[in-house]
Design a protein around this motif. Structure first.
Motif, PDB file in Angstrom:
ATOM      1  N   ARG A   1      -8.465  12.193  -6.676  1.00 17.74           N
ATOM      2  CA  ARG A   1      -8.901  11.167  -5.944  1.00 17.74           C
ATOM      3  C   ARG A   1      -9.887  10.232  -6.548  1.00 17.74           C
ATOM      4  NH1 ARG A   1      -9.375  12.717  -0.636  1.00 17.74           N
ATOM      5  NH2 ARG A   1      -8.643  14.877   0.112  1.00 17.74           N
ATOM      6  N   ALA A   2     -10.216  10.536  -7.769  1.00 15.82           N
ATOM      7  CA  ALA A   2     -11.363   9.435  -8.464  1.00 15.82           C
ATOM      8  C   ALA A   2     -10.203   8.249  -9.001  1.00 15.82           C
ATOM      9  CB  ALA A   2     -11.843  10.456  -9.659  1.00 15.82           C
ATOM     10  N   SER A   3      -9.156   8.730  -9.610  1.00 14.73           N
ATOM     11  CA  SER A   3      -8.179   7.849  -9.916  1.00 14.73           C
ATOM     12  C   SER A   3      -7.559   6.891  -9.117  1.00 14.73           C
ATOM     13  CB  SER A   3      -7.142   8.345 -10.960  1.00 14.73           C
ATOM     14  OG  SER A   3      -6.205   9.180 -10.261  1.00 14.73           O
ATOM     15  N   ALA A   4      -7.324   7.368  -7.992  1.00 13.05           N
ATOM     16  CA  ALA A   4      -6.740   6.817  -6.630  1.00 13.05           C
ATOM     17  C   ALA A   4      -7.773   5.697  -6.113  1.00 13.05           C
ATOM     18  CB  ALA A   4      -6.253   7.664  -5.669  1.00 13.05           C
ATOM     19  N   GLN A   5      -9.093   6.076  -6.134  1.00 15.78           N
ATOM     20  CA  GLN A   5     -10.276   5.320  -5.596  1.00 15.78           C
ATOM     21  C   GLN A   5     -10.326   4.222  -6.686  1.00 15.78           C
ATOM     22  OE1 GLN A   5     -13.249   8.101  -5.301  1.00 15.78           O
ATOM     23  NE2 GLN A   5     -12.511   8.818  -3.126  1.00 15.78           N
ATOM     24  N   ARG A   6     -10.376   4.271  -7.989  1.00 19.32           N
ATOM     25  CA  ARG A   6     -10.520   3.402  -9.021  1.00 19.32           C
ATOM     26  C   ARG A   6      -9.417   2.316  -8.901  1.00 19.32           C
ATOM     27  NH1 ARG A   6     -12.258   7.380 -12.320  1.00 19.32           N
ATOM     28  NH2 ARG A   6     -10.058   8.053 -12.940  1.00 19.32           N
TER      29      ARG A   6
ATOM     30  N   ASP B   1       0.760  -1.100   0.068  1.00 11.03           N
ATOM     31  CA  ASP B   1       0.084  -0.058  -0.009  1.00 11.03           C
ATOM     32  C   ASP B   1       0.913   1.375  -0.075  1.00 11.03           C
ATOM     33  OD1 ASP B   1      -2.297  -1.375  -0.165  1.00 11.03           O
ATOM     34  OD2 ASP B   1      -2.598  -1.317   2.011  1.00 11.03           O
TER      35      ASP B   1
ATOM     36  N   ARG C   1      -7.422   1.502  -6.091  1.00  6.00           N
ATOM     37  CA  ARG C   1      -7.766   1.013  -4.832  1.00  6.00           C
ATOM     38  C   ARG C   1      -9.084   0.020  -4.696  1.00  6.00           C
ATOM     39  NH1 ARG C   1      -4.849  -0.648  -1.653  1.00  6.00           N
ATOM     40  NH2 ARG C   1      -3.745   1.507  -1.710  1.00  6.00           N
ATOM     41  N   ALA C   2      -9.842   0.324  -5.593  1.00  6.83           N
ATOM     42  CA  ALA C   2     -11.072  -0.583  -5.937  1.00  6.83           C
ATOM     43  C   ALA C   2     -10.568  -1.973  -6.361  1.00  6.83           C
ATOM     44  CB  ALA C   2     -12.364   0.123  -6.200  1.00  6.83           C
TER      45      ALA C   2
ATOM     46  N   ARG D   1       2.132   6.069  -7.494  1.00 12.11           N
ATOM     47  CA  ARG D   1       0.898   5.968  -8.316  1.00 12.11           C
ATOM     48  C   ARG D   1       1.072   7.221  -9.188  1.00 12.11           C
ATOM     49  NH1 ARG D   1      -3.799   8.538  -8.870  1.00 12.11           N
ATOM     50  NH2 ARG D   1      -3.406   9.860  -6.859  1.00 12.11           N
TER      51      ARG D   1
ATOM     52  N   ASP E   1      -8.472  -3.772  -4.147  1.00 16.79           N
ATOM     53  CA  ASP E   1      -9.299  -4.440  -3.206  1.00 16.79           C
ATOM     54  C   ASP E   1      -9.876  -5.884  -3.641  1.00 16.79           C
ATOM     55  OD1 ASP E   1      -8.319  -2.829  -0.994  1.00 16.79           O
ATOM     56  OD2 ASP E   1     -10.343  -1.674  -1.540  1.00 16.79           O
TER      57      ASP E   1
ATOM     58  N   GLN F   1      -2.932   0.110 -13.948  1.00 22.53           N
ATOM     59  CA  GLN F   1      -3.793  -1.011 -13.027  1.00 22.53           C
ATOM     60  C   GLN F   1      -3.304  -2.303 -13.157  1.00 22.53           C
ATOM     61  OE1 GLN F   1      -8.212  -0.298 -12.467  1.00 22.53           O
ATOM     62  NE2 GLN F   1      -8.333  -2.516 -13.164  1.00 22.53           N
TER      63      GLN F   1
END
Length: 225
Positions: free
Chosen positions: A207-212, A8, A214-215, A15, A218, A37
């Motif tokens: 934040r959007a690209s980081a969240q994608r 992480d 991360r999802a 990233r 996960d 990704q």
């Protein structure tokens, strides 16, 4: 071992720069995010084996674009450039970066590939030749054509040839075909690096690209539990 506390930490610290480099290669944010990704997902599976994870991910991304260079180029020419912009970016910085991105996008795939591998990745002519599957002379020829074209598009004066370096114009960090490495900070190399840093700042704030990402990570973790 490497400098990262865990996977992480590695993703969080690399990233933005990895996405910026991917955009420099392919010119499209969706394709860049897909490639990055895919590389991080593969790195997660091999995490315990990686001694230099950043270099491994960068190589994975670069080789994906090398395999599909023609497809990235055709998409670039038909698609409006969309990248995140940092709130701290000035209008002049944005205009300069977009001009570089659009100009690089007009290069044929092989020229763009060689340009980024040498000027941003810092690979030698021999490393590029071996990875791409062309001669050292062809590497120099593609680089020279790319630099000459960009100098015209960006209004930059071409750097003079250095004695003993017949393949390209510009300031080289080493001489001799076998050991030729990336350019020093001449005007074009500096413009490419500024553009990449500008992109990284934008992705760092996105934040959007980081969240994608991360999802996706996960989901992979859940699949391997």
């Amino acid at each position: 071992m490497h400098e990262y506390a865990d996977f992480d930490d590695f993703v969080a610290r690399t990233r933005s720069a990895t996405l910026a480099r991917a955009v420099m290669y392919c010119g499209r944010r969706p394709d860049a995010e897909d490639a990055v990704q895919e590389a991080y997902l593969a790195a997660y599976l091999h995490w315990s084996e990686l001694r230099e994870p950043r270099a491994w991910v960068e190589t994975t991304v670069r080789r994906r674009f090398a395999r599909e260079a023609g497809r990235w180029w055709s998409r670039w020419r038909r698609t409006e450039l969309e990248v995140p912009v940092s709130a701290t970016s000035t209008p002049d910085e944005e205009a300069a970066a977009v001009a570089v991105l659009r100009s690089v996008g007009l290069l044929p795939p092989r020229q763009r590939q060689v340009l980024i591998m040498i000027c941003l990745e810092g690979l030698t002519y021999r490393q590029v030749a071996d990875e791409v599957g062309i001669s050292v002379g062809a590497v120099g020829a593609n680089l020279a054509k790319a630099r000459e074209r960009l100098a015209v598009l960006l209004g930059l004066a071409a750097e003079p040839h250095r004695a003993g370096d017949p393949l390209v114009a510009g300031v080289l960090t080493r001489s001799g075909p076998e050991g030729m490495s990336g350019y020093g900070e001449d005007a074009l190399a500096a413009a490419l690096r500024r553009t990449e840093r500008w992109l990284a700042r934008g992705f760092d704030a996105d934040r959007a690209s980081a969240q994608r990402l991360r999802a996706a990570l996960d989901r992979q973790r859940d699949e391997h539990r």
